[in-house]
Design an enzyme around this catalytic site. Structure first.
Site, PDB file in Angstrom:
ATOM      1  N   TYR A   7     -82.944 -57.303  -1.887  1.00  0.00           N
ATOM      2  CA  TYR A   7     -83.690 -57.309  -0.625  1.00  0.00           C
ATOM      3  C   TYR A   7     -84.735 -56.208  -0.651  1.00  0.00           C
ATOM      4  O   TYR A   7     -84.646 -55.245  -1.422  1.00  0.00           O
ATOM      5  CB  TYR A   7     -82.759 -57.141   0.585  1.00  0.00           C
ATOM      6  CG  TYR A   7     -82.199 -55.755   0.783  1.00  0.00           C
ATOM      7  CD1 TYR A   7     -82.874 -54.804   1.554  1.00  0.00           C
ATOM      8  CD2 TYR A   7     -80.999 -55.370   0.181  1.00  0.00           C
ATOM      9  CE1 TYR A   7     -82.360 -53.534   1.735  1.00  0.00           C
ATOM     10  CE2 TYR A   7     -80.477 -54.097   0.359  1.00  0.00           C
ATOM     11  CZ  TYR A   7     -81.164 -53.181   1.137  1.00  0.00           C
ATOM     12  OH  TYR A   7     -80.658 -51.914   1.301  1.00  0.00           O
ATOM     13  N   CYS A   8     -85.747 -56.372   0.219  1.00  0.00           N
ATOM     14  CA  CYS A   8     -86.776 -55.332   0.320  1.00  0.00           C
ATOM     15  C   CYS A   8     -87.147 -55.123   1.787  1.00  0.00           C
ATOM     16  O   CYS A   8     -86.250 -55.032   2.631  1.00  0.00           O
ATOM     17  CB  CYS A   8     -87.970 -55.611  -0.583  1.00  0.00           C
ATOM     18  SG  CYS A   8     -88.763 -57.211  -0.375  1.00  0.00           S
ATOM     19  N   ARG A   9     -88.414 -55.053   2.116  1.00  0.00           N
ATOM     20  CA  ARG A   9     -88.813 -54.586   3.452  1.00  0.00           C
ATOM     21  C   ARG A   9     -88.646 -55.630   4.545  1.00  0.00           C
ATOM     22  O   ARG A   9     -88.269 -55.291   5.658  1.00  0.00           O
ATOM     23  CB  ARG A   9     -90.277 -54.125   3.411  1.00  0.00           C
ATOM     24  CG  ARG A   9     -90.470 -52.860   2.604  1.00  0.00           C
ATOM     25  CD  ARG A   9     -91.940 -52.577   2.350  1.00  0.00           C
ATOM     26  NE  ARG A   9     -92.096 -51.324   1.604  1.00  0.00           N
ATOM     27  CZ  ARG A   9     -93.164 -51.025   0.890  1.00  0.00           C
ATOM     28  NH1 ARG A   9     -94.180 -51.866   0.817  1.00  0.00           N
ATOM     29  NH2 ARG A   9     -93.225 -49.870   0.243  1.00  0.00           N
TER      30      ARG A   9
ATOM     31  N   MET B 189     -85.182 -55.489   5.423  1.00  0.00           N
ATOM     32  CA  MET B 189     -84.656 -54.369   6.190  1.00  0.00           C
ATOM     33  C   MET B 189     -85.196 -54.333   7.613  1.00  0.00           C
ATOM     34  O   MET B 189     -84.489 -53.906   8.534  1.00  0.00           O
ATOM     35  CB  MET B 189     -85.000 -53.058   5.469  1.00  0.00           C
ATOM     36  CG  MET B 189     -84.084 -51.905   5.833  1.00  0.00           C
ATOM     37  SD  MET B 189     -82.372 -52.234   5.341  1.00  0.00           S
ATOM     38  CE  MET B 189     -81.498 -51.311   6.599  1.00  0.00           C
TER      39      MET B 189
ATOM     40  N   CYS C 120     -92.124 -59.603   2.140  1.00  0.00           N
ATOM     41  CA  CYS C 120     -92.157 -58.567   1.098  1.00  0.00           C
ATOM     42  C   CYS C 120     -91.987 -59.214  -0.272  1.00  0.00           C
ATOM     43  O   CYS C 120     -91.057 -59.994  -0.489  1.00  0.00           O
ATOM     44  CB  CYS C 120     -91.048 -57.550   1.364  1.00  0.00           C
ATOM     45  SG  CYS C 120     -90.906 -56.264   0.113  1.00  0.00           S
TER      46      CYS C 120
END
Length: 223
Positions: A175-177, A205, A181
């Site tokens: 996972y990222c932003r 996130m 993303c």
């Protein structure tokens, strides 16, 4: 009937927020601040902007009360003014995606070929069952500012050199932003090319925080 001048004043006040959001670079700065507090210098580096330009954009956001600041010595740290600003950012992107036909083409061009995903609910179930490895592929300072509990910090640019840190016999979720993303997509493509079973979190996130799900932090200064 209400006073026309007063109504115009009210609507113009609403429009101040819209005007502050009317720049792709300012939206990028808000996206970065949704990951955690940052200094002007750190924001400039992350957004590939000059310091003067970054400061000017931040002043516009501050005048609309979308960001807040604190001073530490000679440095000024910026943060989102509240969770409502993060929610506004997320909703703006969803509305643009749903209402503007060219957004989908731009999204596809930026993110590349789609990758397999999991929902937040599925990820929570699998984390509880301890049958998945979760990796946070954002920069380390963003991980330190707040991450999914139990996630490993492996920035996407380091992933190829740190495959040994990921058990080979377990599924991986990156996972990222947020939902737009690219880092999680890149991570899944790399892992899949190396024979790993990998998927990405459907959003990131930003949405995780807005759903009021557990967030872990690392000790130490940010920015």
């Amino acid at each position: 009937m209400g006073d026309r001048a007063a109504k115009t004043t009210l609507l113009d006040a609403f429009a101040r927020v819209g005007k502050a959001l009317g720049s792709g670079k300012r939206l990028e700065l808000l996206d970065l601040l949704a990951q955690g507090e940052r200094t002007v210098e750190a924001l400039a580096r992350a957004a590939d902007l000059g310091l003067t330009t970054t400061s000017a954009h931040l002043q516009t956001l501050r005048q609309a009360n979308l960001v807040a600041t604190r001073r530490e010595g000679t440095k000024i740290h910026y943060r989102l003014a509240g969770a409502d600003v993060a929610a506004l950012l997320a909703l703006l992107r969803v509305v643009a995606r749903d209402r503007l036909p060219d957004v989908e083409a731009a999204r596809a061009a930026y993110l590349g070929p789609d990758t397999e995903q999991v929902t937040r609910a599925e990820l929570l179930r699998r984390v509880e069952a301890a049958d998945v490895v979760v990796i946070d592929v954002r920069p380390r300072e963003e991980y330190d500012a707040g991450h999914i509990p139990g996630a490993l910090s492996i920035p996407v640019e380091d992933l190829a050199d740190r495959l040994a840190d990921i058990p080979v016999d377990q599924d991986v979720v990156a996972y990222c932003r947020g939902a737009f993303c690219v880092m999680a997509h890149d991570a899944v493509r790399l892992l899949s090319s190396r024979g790993r079973r990998a998927r990405r979190l459907a959003d990131g996130m930003l949405e995780w925080r807005l759903a009021d799900l557990p967030v872990a932090t690392a000790p130490g200064p940010q920015g």
